[in-house]
Design an enzyme around this catalytic site. Structure first.
Site, mmCIF file in Angstrom:
data_model
loop_
_atom_site.group_PDB
_atom_site.id
_atom_site.type_symbol
_atom_site.label_atom_id
_atom_site.label_comp_id
_atom_site.label_asym_id
_atom_site.label_seq_id
_atom_site.Cartn_x
_atom_site.Cartn_y
_atom_site.Cartn_z
ATOM 1 N N LYS A 52 -5.713 6.322 -30.584
ATOM 2 C CA LYS A 52 -4.224 6.493 -30.515
ATOM 3 C C LYS A 52 -3.759 6.605 -29.201
ATOM 4 C CE LYS A 52 -1.174 9.968 -32.788
ATOM 5 N NZ LYS A 52 -1.185 11.288 -33.498
ATOM 6 N N SER A 127 1.484 11.224 -37.634
ATOM 7 C CA SER A 127 1.781 10.485 -36.707
ATOM 8 C C SER A 127 0.632 9.384 -36.427
ATOM 9 C CB SER A 127 2.033 10.922 -35.265
ATOM 10 O OG SER A 127 1.087 11.927 -34.985
ATOM 11 N N SER A 151 -1.125 14.984 -38.755
ATOM 12 C CA SER A 151 -1.309 13.614 -38.327
ATOM 13 C C SER A 151 -2.597 12.806 -38.394
ATOM 14 C CB SER A 151 -0.678 13.928 -36.885
ATOM 15 O OG SER A 151 0.814 13.878 -36.922
HETATM 16 N N1 GLN Z 1 4.426 15.373 -39.494
HETATM 17 C C1 GLN Z 1 4.248 16.578 -38.396
HETATM 18 C C2 GLN Z 1 5.304 16.624 -37.253
HETATM 19 O O1 GLN Z 1 6.198 15.831 -37.398
HETATM 20 C C3 GLN Z 1 2.899 16.431 -37.930
HETATM 21 C C4 GLN Z 1 2.730 15.614 -36.586
HETATM 22 C C5 GLN Z 1 1.319 15.702 -35.947
HETATM 23 O O2 GLN Z 1 0.473 16.267 -36.675
HETATM 24 N N2 GLN Z 1 1.254 15.404 -34.933
HETATM 25 O O3 GLN Z 1 5.297 17.389 -36.366
#
Ligand code: GLN
Length: 446
Positions: A52, A127, A151
């Site tokens: 990532k 994400s 995410s």
């Molecule tokens: N969807 C969540 C957010 O927008 C989780 C994001 C994540 O785990 N990096 O914060």
């Protein structure tokens, strides 16, 4: 890997950067090692892996899918990347994500969206959507993601693969570009649970470069995959099977419960009463930490620097206005507001108290149960564009994944059937530092 990538990448668009030259050089070095002698060369010897793009890689641009870091070439490797190299794996490239890991659909990438390999009109989740899509499309078998509020697990569920958020502190965050430091955790995205156990084995362990790294012995995660879950006590929180959950997703989870029972587990309903406050507490805490962490992007130290500023303040202002996308700005504003002196007690402090209550909910259930299960997400992958204009509905999707980021517990998502041609994920949550149990139940189930 590169043959398969050439075939599907134009449609899936999981990668932000492919490093074919670097990968070939690394592979050639491994070949030389093999020629020299044939003994054990590492747990992931020769295995291609995607990373990532918020995990820093020496000599490979690391952008966090942000224009701010479009040209940022790190001068060091994250601890996990160093460990992967030591285990003999080969980095194929950097994977797409929501900008600075803020989002749940990959639509917040400043460069391009990624498409769900099961149905290209749907999001891959986020994400770590690039990581999940690359594994689902067979571009790589192993990928690293990060999980602050779901995410890793949510995109794994949407793409029909395995994704694990280890216990907070088990995997070093050194070299992970911080979003919300008290919640962020790096973990594996793989085709199956055995691969996840291999990858976790390679990256877990104490690191002096991360002050929140746990000083614990790392067990043999692969040895935990016994297939035997007879007599285990499994809790199903009624809040995870409530009204907001798609009825067909619920059916798949009911089927999973029957599978676990047929394997000899004892499944019972429990309550995690503070679940309804998790989303509100998370978005306050995560945004507060983000507003502080992202202060380092000032146009001087890293990445973007705006042209022709009038003075220093204007340099900060212009660089940040031009460099950050709308979701990142929204979080910084929310977080700065929540931390401001007049509002701190009402918002940040209150959210911290809710966090403690959520942790206590889990502690109480785990006093009597070995494992907690439920859906990973309330629905299957939604259509691209369907939720972009409504941040609140987007935030509410995270209701089932956020609680364990607040509490620190380990959790995995494993494939659990389909609804209308799109995968459903079963979430399996374990006691703090009992990551082996999470893997064991996931492996027996899959
Ligand atoms: N969807 C969540 C957010 O927008 C989780 C994001 C994540 O785990 N990096 O914060």
């Amino acid at each position: 890997s590169y043959t398969r990538i050439a075939e599907v990448e134009p449609r899936v668009q999981a990668f932000l950067k492919l490093d074919e030259e670097g990968a070939r050089a690394a592979a050639a070095q491994l070949d030389e090692l093999l020629v020299k002698d044939n003994s054990d060369k590492g747990l992931l010897f020769g295995l291609p892996i995607g990373i990532k793009d918020n995990i820093v890689t020496e000599g490979i641009t690391t952008t966090c899918a942000s224009k701010f870091l479009a040209n940022y070439d790190p001068i060091y490797d994250a601890t996990v990347v160093r460990k992967l190299k030591a285990a003999g794996s080969v980095t194929i490239g950097k994977l797409n994500m929501d900008e600075f890991a803020m989002g749940g659909s990959n639509e917040n990438s400043a460069f391009h969206p990624t498409y769900n390999p099961w149905n290209l009109e749907h999001v891959p989740g986020g994400s770590s959507g690039g990581s999940a899509a690359a594994v689902a499309a067979g571009e790589v078998y192993f990928a690293l993601g990060s999980d602050t509020g779901g995410s890793i697990r949510q995109p794994a569920a949407y793409c029909g693969i395995v994704g694990m958020k280890p216990t907070y502190g088990l995997v070093s965050r050194f070299g992970l570009v911080a979003f919300a430091s008290s919640l962020d955790q790096i973990g594996p995205l793989t085709k199956n649970v055995e691969d996840a156990a291999y990858l976790l084995q390679a990256i877990a362990g104490h690191d002096g470069m991360d002050s929140t790294s746990a000083k614990v012995d790392i067990p043999d995660y692969r040895a935990a995959l016994t297939g035997d879950i007879r007599g285990l006590r499994v809790a199903i929180p009624k809040e995870y099977m409530g009204n907001g959950i798609d009825p067909e997703v619920k059916e798949r989870i009911q089927e999973a419960i029957r599978v676990l029972e047929s394997l000899g587990a004892v499944c019972e309903e429990v309550s995690l009463p503070h679940t309804q406050y998790a989303v509100a507490a998370y978005y306050l805490l995560a945004s507060s930490e983000a507003s502080s962490n992202l202060a380092r992007f000032d146009g001087v130290r890293y990445g973007k620097r705006a042209d022709n500023p009038e003075n220093l303040l204007d340099l900060y202002h212009k660089s940040r206005s031009e460099g950050f996308g709308p979701e990142v700005k929204r979080r910084i504003m929310l977080g700065t507001y929540a931390l401001s002196s007049g509002y701190y007690d009402a918002y940040y402090l209150k959210a911290q108290k809710v966090r403690t209550l959520i942790k206590q909910d889990f502690d109480q259930v785990f006093a009597n149960y070995d494992i907690v299960i439920g859906p990973t997400a309330p629905t299957t992958a939604f259509r691209i564009g369907e939720q972009v204009d409504n941040p609140l509905t987007m935030y509410l999707n995270d209701i089932l994944t956020i609680p364990v980021n607040l509490s620190g517990n380990p959790a995995i998502s494993v494939p659990c059937g389909m609804v209308n041609g799109l995968p459903v994920g079963l979430q399996i949550i374990g006691k703090t530092l009992d990551d082996a149990m999470v893997l064991r139940v996931a492996h027996a189930f899959e």
